[in-house]
Design a protein around this motif. Structure first.
Motif, short mmCIF file in Angstrom:
data_model
loop_
_atom_site.label_atom_id
_atom_site.label_comp_id
_atom_site.label_asym_id
_atom_site.label_seq_id
_atom_site.Cartn_x
_atom_site.Cartn_y
_atom_site.Cartn_z
N UNK A 1 10.00 1.42 -9.21
CA UNK A 1 9.70 2.81 -9.53
C UNK A 1 9.04 3.47 -8.32
N UNK A 2 9.06 4.79 -8.37
CA UNK A 2 8.38 5.58 -7.35
C UNK A 2 7.93 6.89 -7.99
N UNK A 3 6.71 7.30 -7.63
CA UNK A 3 6.20 8.59 -8.08
C UNK A 3 5.52 9.27 -6.90
N UNK A 4 6.06 10.43 -6.51
CA UNK A 4 5.57 11.14 -5.35
C UNK A 4 5.33 12.60 -5.69
N UNK A 5 4.13 13.09 -5.39
CA UNK A 5 3.81 14.50 -5.56
C UNK A 5 3.97 15.22 -4.22
N UNK A 6 4.58 16.38 -4.25
CA UNK A 6 4.76 17.17 -3.04
C UNK A 6 4.74 18.64 -3.44
N UNK A 7 5.16 19.51 -2.53
CA UNK A 7 5.09 20.93 -2.79
C UNK A 7 3.81 21.53 -2.22
N UNK A 8 3.27 22.57 -2.89
CA UNK A 8 2.06 23.24 -2.42
C UNK A 8 0.94 23.06 -3.44
N UNK A 9 -0.27 23.51 -3.07
CA UNK A 9 -1.40 23.40 -3.99
C UNK A 9 -1.19 24.24 -5.24
N UNK A 62 0.82 -1.22 0.00
CA UNK A 62 0.00 0.00 0.00
C UNK A 62 0.85 1.27 0.00
N UNK A 63 2.20 1.12 0.05
CA UNK A 63 3.08 2.28 -0.05
C UNK A 63 3.06 2.83 -1.47
N UNK A 64 3.54 4.09 -1.64
CA UNK A 64 3.48 4.72 -2.96
C UNK A 64 4.71 4.40 -3.81
N UNK A 65 5.19 3.16 -3.71
CA UNK A 65 6.31 2.71 -4.53
C UNK A 65 5.96 1.38 -5.16
N UNK A 66 6.54 1.12 -6.32
CA UNK A 66 6.42 -0.18 -6.96
C UNK A 66 7.67 -0.97 -6.59
N UNK A 67 7.52 -1.84 -5.59
CA UNK A 67 8.68 -2.54 -5.02
C UNK A 67 8.30 -3.98 -4.73
#
Length: 807
Positions: free
Chosen positions: A326-334, A281-286
């Motif tokens: 792979x891993x895909x993570x969104x961060x930063x501000x709106x 359930x983590x945001x990585x393909x591992x």
């Protein structure tokens, strides 16, 4: 003359009759008996609210200690029971005959102690302390499947990850908590970097009898750490028993045996856990392959009433294999979202083996003298191997469409480690307790421990934004940058001598009850040849008020002598001049017990302040603490904790916890900043319920909200430049259980008639699928020298099915 003799004889007979009423059954003759009397303590002060029970009838004493009770049944012997949560329970027997009223005058023996957070096997209906039965802990909701899942719902305990059984207490870090199992201090793995590697709690709940937890200001008999102590006692079975549990993430079984005379007892428990489904359930393909297993035993033999022995053994192995893809993570501000996309090549292989054994010899030469000799050993064999290359792309994202619009940076990173640790210790300790009387005792102990540590570390990180390159001589002019490189080989042998002396005294001051505990600890470590003296005091007073209040105060000096992690700097070198970290505790608290809707409740409030010196600054790498190896900081921590527990639902205990805490430090006199464990506000709920008309259906709910911890500075950087916070931690876990058979036989089933307990449950972890953050991964844009804090997020929603049964 004769008249005087008769009067004296009459008085003597009256006194003799009064004395005999305390030693012989009360014999009366009546179909309608009236029981009345006065209950007092040994100082002849009346005791209100004593519960008097006989023949299924019950009453309580008034403020003057008086009671009266009518009894109608006379065809059998009667037993009168006297109960009060501050006094030892007492009973007397009567035989009902005819036409007699009974008047009783009775003195109860007090039962008072300092109010620590105590979990006991037998539930106290008066809720005199925080009590949870061991079997309820075993069935509680939690990913780690241990006692710590319940501890994390207490106000002074903080944790921002469900994957780890580690916890922080009142601004301290993970390494500042003592853990004892059957009187012997135990250790967690040293090289564990993340909760995924850790697996499960070191404590087996199915084997547990008593759990005693103190969040500071603890007694001198406990060791040298700055935050808390968790004291576990395993149970001695009274008959054959088999308890087992199976779920989607593992299983465990415990077998207990006792011979007919209970001279020999054995308890053996094994556990297996694989959290692969949960980690997906983590945001990585591992590809994860985490396997955790252990085998524990507790064996006792009683030679005679004065002598017995007890053996405790444990062997555990955690293996963690990971192949990231792979891993895909969104961060930063709106308004300015950023996306990190990573492609991996390589793998990680970790192994953590722990073996410990202890033998206790318990001898009672006199009725009031207890002696215990322990012989123990512990070995931890750990390896952390990884070689992972990652190609990353940092992009700006359109906040409306969610599509990437432009690239900020692209680069490669290689992380490499070959870390091995062999930690061996063994020793012996002698402890004794002498009871002067029921209200005073003296305890003392001495321990000698030898340690042998062998450490090999080779770890480095490479960052390149113009194409991947192997390390090459520094005189080559290119964009290659070595973030850090740690390489060392250490072999350390040392010895510790520890001891303590403490005195406990209970007494009356006017009509108030007093408990006083004073003690002192001593320790010397040959590595730095530092001697430590730690005085400690606990004081409790229970005023003779109509309202049921208890006030407590504790203070003392709490040293944290280095073990190994603290003496090693970030580059792997050892500091032989390292000193123990020091904390002065000041804790004031109160307990208020009351009834609401005829149900018991207790409100506990504590204020605390800790002044710390000779601190060793550290970085938090996920759940690993990495120390700088220098005593160049001082600190302070303060806060308020409050907890309301009781029967919100009849016959089941729940609680609400609230806390506000701050933790600061001053490194090299640069000014005060918040420590990596600065907690701020925290609220938690532990709630149990059942359906009144369908009692076999039960519900358990755990809710936690915690302000975000500081995001932590990257290794080798100045923490004064990184003082922002992670997002708040929010989590709700809920479990539904169908009970087919319970231990008190209130729920029965013909299908499972040979079982003592059978239950089937469904657990929903992280019900609202909140993506909490445990730490940041710092990704550098080499061209602009900007570091981006990319959140490492925790597990999402997961459903677990669990079957529990006991023979």
């Amino acid at each position: 003359m004769k008249q005087t003799i008769l009067q004296n004889t009459s008085k003597t007979l009256r006194k003799l009759i009064n004395v005999l009423t305390f030693f012989v059954p009360i014999v009366v003759f009546s179909q309608n008996i009236t029981l009345s009397g006065v209950i007092s303590d040994f100082n002849d002060y009346p005791i209100p609210d004593v519960t008097v029970t006989v023949a299924n009838k019950e009453t309580k004493t008034d403020k003057n200690g008086k009671f009266q009770l009518e009894i109608n049944e006379v065809d059998k012997d009667k037993e009168i029971y006297f109960n009060h949560f501050q006094y030892e329970p007492t009973s007397k027997q009567i035989s009902a005959l005819k036409n007699t009223n009974i008047r009783i005058k009775l003195a109860l023996a007090e039962s008072l102690r300092l109010k620590e957070v105590v979990f006991q096997k037998e539930r106290k209906t008066d809720l005199n302390s925080i009590v949870i039965e061991a079997k309820d802990i075993d069935k509680s909701i939690g990913v780690s499947g241990g006692v710590e899942d319940v501890l994390k719902t207490l106000p002074y305990v903080n944790s921002n990850t469900e994957l780890s059984s580690q916890y922080m207490v009142r601004g301290g870090n993970y390494d500042e908590n003592l853990i004892y199992i059957n009187g012997i201090e135990t250790y967690r793995p040293f090289l564990v970097r993340s909760g995924q590697q850790e697996g499960m709690s070191i404590v087996n709940p199915q084997m547990t009898s008593m759990i005693n937890f103190s969040a500071g200001g603890f007694e001198a008999k406990y060791g040298d750490k700055m935050s808390s102590v968790l004291d576990i006692t395993y149970k001695r079975p009274k008959e054959f028993e088999l308890t087992a549990e199976a779920s989607l993430i593992g299983g465990k079984a415990t077998v207990g045996y006792a011979d007919k005379k209970n001279k020999f007892t054995a308890l053996v428990g094994g556990r297996y856990r694989n959290t692969n489904l949960l980690l997906n359930t983590l945001d990585t393909d591992t590809d994860f392959n985490p396997i955790f297993q252990d085998l524990q035993s507790y064996i006792t033999y009683k030679f005679n009433p004065k002598l017995d022995i007890a053996f405790t053994g444990n062997i555990s192995q955690n293996t963690f294999d990971m192949i990231p893809k792979t891993r895909e993570t969104d961060f930063g501000t709106l308004t300015n979202p950023i996306r990190l996309t990573v492609f991996y090549d390589g793998k990680e292989e970790d192994k953590f083996i722990a073996k410990n054994a202890s033998l206790a010899v318990n001898y009672k030469p006199k009725k009031n003298l207890y002696l215990t000799a322990n012989f123990y050993t512990y070995q931890g064999i750990e390896q952390e191997y990884f070689d992972i290359t990652s190609a990353y792309l940092i992009q700006e994202v359109d906040p409306l469409s969610g599509n990437a619009t432009s690239s900020i940076d692209a680069g490669r990173q290689r992380d490499h480690a070959r870390n091995d640790l062999d930690f061996l210790l063994y020793g012996t300790q002698l402890r004794g307790k002498y009871e002067f009387n029921l209200n005073s005792n003296l305890e003392a102990g001495i321990k000698i421990q030898k340690e042998d540590i062998r450490d090999f570390q080779n770890e480095w990180q490479l960052v390149d934004n113009s194409g991947y390159s192997e390390p090459r001589p520094q005189n080559i002019n290119d964009n290659l940058e070595l973030n850090y490189h740690i390489s060392n080989k250490q072999d350390i042998q040392s010895e510790r001598i520890l001891g303590f002396l403490q005195w406990n005294k209970k007494f009356f001051w006017n009509r108030s009850k007093i408990l006083l505990n004073t003690g002192v600890r001593y320790q010397n470590w040959t590595f730095n040849n530092q001697s430590l003296v730690s005085p400690r005091v606990q004081f409790a007073i229970k005023p003779n008020w109509n309202k049921d209040f208890l006030f407590r105060f504790a203070t003392g000096v709490y040293y944290q002598a280095p073990i190994y992690k603290e003496i090693r700097s970030l580059n792997g070198e050892l500091n032989s001049d390292i000193k123990a970290q020091k904390s002065y505790h000041f804790i004031a608290g109160s307990d208020y017990e009351f009834k609401w809707k005829e149900r018991p409740f207790k409100l506990t409030t504590e204020l605390y302040y800790k002044s710390m010196d000779d601190l060793i600054p550290y970085y938090i790498d996920n759940v690993r603490i990495r120390y700088t190896g220098e005593n160049n900081s001082k600190g302070r921590a303060y806060g308020i904790d409050t907890r309301l527990n009781g029967e919100f639902i009849e016959d089941v205990e729940s609680w609400i916890s609230l806390s506000y805490a701050r933790s600061q430090e001053n490194i090299d006199n640069q000014g005060w900043i918040y420590r990596p464990t600065d907690q701020r506000f925290r609220a938690s709920l532990f709630f149990q319920d059942y359906m009144k008309f369908f009692p076999s259906m039960k519900v358990n709910l755990q809710l936690v909200y915690a302000s975000g911890l500081p995001n932590g500075a990257p290794l080798f950087t100045n923490p004064y430049n990184y003082q922002s916070n992670l997002s708040s931690y929010k989590r709700v876990d809920i479990g539904f259980t169908k009970v087919f058979v319970d231990s008190n036989k209130k729920i029965k089933s013909k299908l499972f008639k040979n079982f003592k307990e059978v239950a089937l449950g469904v657990e929903a972890f992280n019900v609202f699928n909140i993506k909490n953050t445990i730490s940041n991964q710092w990704v550098r844009d080499v061209s602009s020298n900007i570091s981006y804090a990319v959140p490492n997020r925790l597990t999402g929603r997961f459903f677990n099915v669990k079957l529990y049964f006991k023979f």
